[in-house]
Write an enzyme that holds these catalytic residues in place. Structure first.
Site, mmCIF file in Angstrom:
data_model
loop_
_atom_site.group_PDB
_atom_site.id
_atom_site.type_symbol
_atom_site.label_atom_id
_atom_site.label_comp_id
_atom_site.label_asym_id
_atom_site.label_seq_id
_atom_site.Cartn_x
_atom_site.Cartn_y
_atom_site.Cartn_z
ATOM 1 N N GLN A 105 -5.610 12.258 -2.326
ATOM 2 C CA GLN A 105 -6.884 12.761 -2.827
ATOM 3 C C GLN A 105 -7.276 13.995 -2.041
ATOM 4 O OE1 GLN A 105 -10.274 10.093 -2.752
ATOM 5 N NE2 GLN A 105 -11.709 11.810 -2.925
ATOM 6 N N CYS A 111 -12.460 9.866 -5.760
ATOM 7 C CA CYS A 111 -11.772 8.608 -5.454
ATOM 8 C C CYS A 111 -11.782 7.620 -6.623
ATOM 9 C CB CYS A 111 -12.346 7.964 -4.204
ATOM 10 S SG CYS A 111 -14.107 7.541 -4.300
ATOM 11 N N HIS A 191 -16.153 4.275 -1.154
ATOM 12 C CA HIS A 191 -14.829 4.800 -1.491
ATOM 13 C C HIS A 191 -14.057 3.775 -2.322
ATOM 14 C CE1 HIS A 191 -11.298 7.328 -0.975
ATOM 15 N NE2 HIS A 191 -10.604 6.292 -0.536
ATOM 16 N N ASP A 206 -4.646 4.138 -1.411
ATOM 17 C CA ASP A 206 -5.848 4.880 -1.059
ATOM 18 C C ASP A 206 -5.469 6.354 -0.975
ATOM 19 O OD1 ASP A 206 -7.998 6.110 0.223
ATOM 20 O OD2 ASP A 206 -8.314 4.465 1.640
#
Length: 257
Positions: A105, A111, A191, A206
């Site tokens: 990201q 996100c 997040h 992630d």
């Protein structure tokens, strides 16, 4: 090839954040090309057995939202030092996770979309073939960004895609939003992270991390329980005073009859 200034501009992009809301995300992924008559996101109200029993059997991904607090950030940095010491040999390129689809990201507040892409990019191949048409945005994006592609390269392709930026922006002002999307420069304190089952492994995905994080083994039958107990619950236990956790499971669509 992008110039240095273009790359700097892409890295500084910022979007409005998505809400953790199954109705909104289901409409969003449908607009990206995912056929929600097969699977859709549903709320998971707790990591306890009673809540997991409410989810239709066969969940293939979990997307959860957690608060960015000092204790979570301290752990993330410790984990980074232990798992990703050599950035050139990140977990995303290791032999055990080379089939796991992971993207970095680099767009602020993106996100939610990154979590969705991680979830849908790792569903079983049979479901992917049935639910994601090759001529849809998702179909074309995944075709251009295969799992083995470097996760930074994937990020660069995403950053240059005006269509996904427009669709993400529309989703942040969707009628199903329960809150105002606020100011784009508001500090984001939560997040999104995805959890998937891939080749017998339980993976946390992630976009802020260098690659997939494996949390042991799992199976399609045990995936939802393992995702909630081995991954989500550990985030909760790390920050027991926090209440800002939400969970969504990508599960088989139930008939409304």
């Amino acid at each position: 090839m992008a110039t240095a200034s273009e790359k700097t501009s892409q890295k500084s992009k910022k979007w409005f954040p998505l809400e953790s809301n199954p109705a909104l995300l289901n409409r969003y992924i449908a607009k990206l090309g995912f056929d929600t008559s097969f699977y859709r996101f549903v709320d998971v109200f707790s990591t306890e057995e009673w809540a997991l029993a409410m989810i239709p059997p066969g969940a293939v991904a979990v997307v959860f939202l957690y608060p960015i607090t000092p204790v979570q950030e301290e752990y993330r940095q410790k984990e980074k030092a232990e798992l990703f010491r050599d950035a050139s040999k990140s977990a995303s390129s290791s032999s055990e996770s080379e089939s796991v689809w992971h993207i970095k990201q680099r767009i602020g507040n993106a996100c939610g979309t990154i979590g969705v892409l991680h979830a849908l990019g790792n569903i079983p191949e049979a479901l992917k073939a049935a639910a994601i048409p090759s001529n849809s945005w998702l179909g074309k994006f995944y075709e251009s960004c295969p799992p083995e592609m470097d996760n930074i390269q994937k990020a660069e392709i995403l950053e240059g895609d005006d269509e996904i930026e427009s669709k993400h922006d529309a989703a942040t002002s969707d009628r199903d939003n329960q809150t105002s999307r606020g100011n784009i420069d508001d500090k984001l304190e939560t997040h999104f992270v995805a959890v998937v089952c891939k080749d017998g492994g339980l993976y946390e995905l992630d976009g802020r991390k260098e690659g997939p994080v494996r949390h042991g083994d799992t199976s399609p039958e045990n995936f939802l329980k393992d995702a909630c107990k081995k991954v989500v619950q550990t985030f909760m236990d790390r920050d027991p005073g926090e209440m800002r956790f939400t969970m969504l499971a990508l599960a088989p669509t139930q008939s409304e009859d």
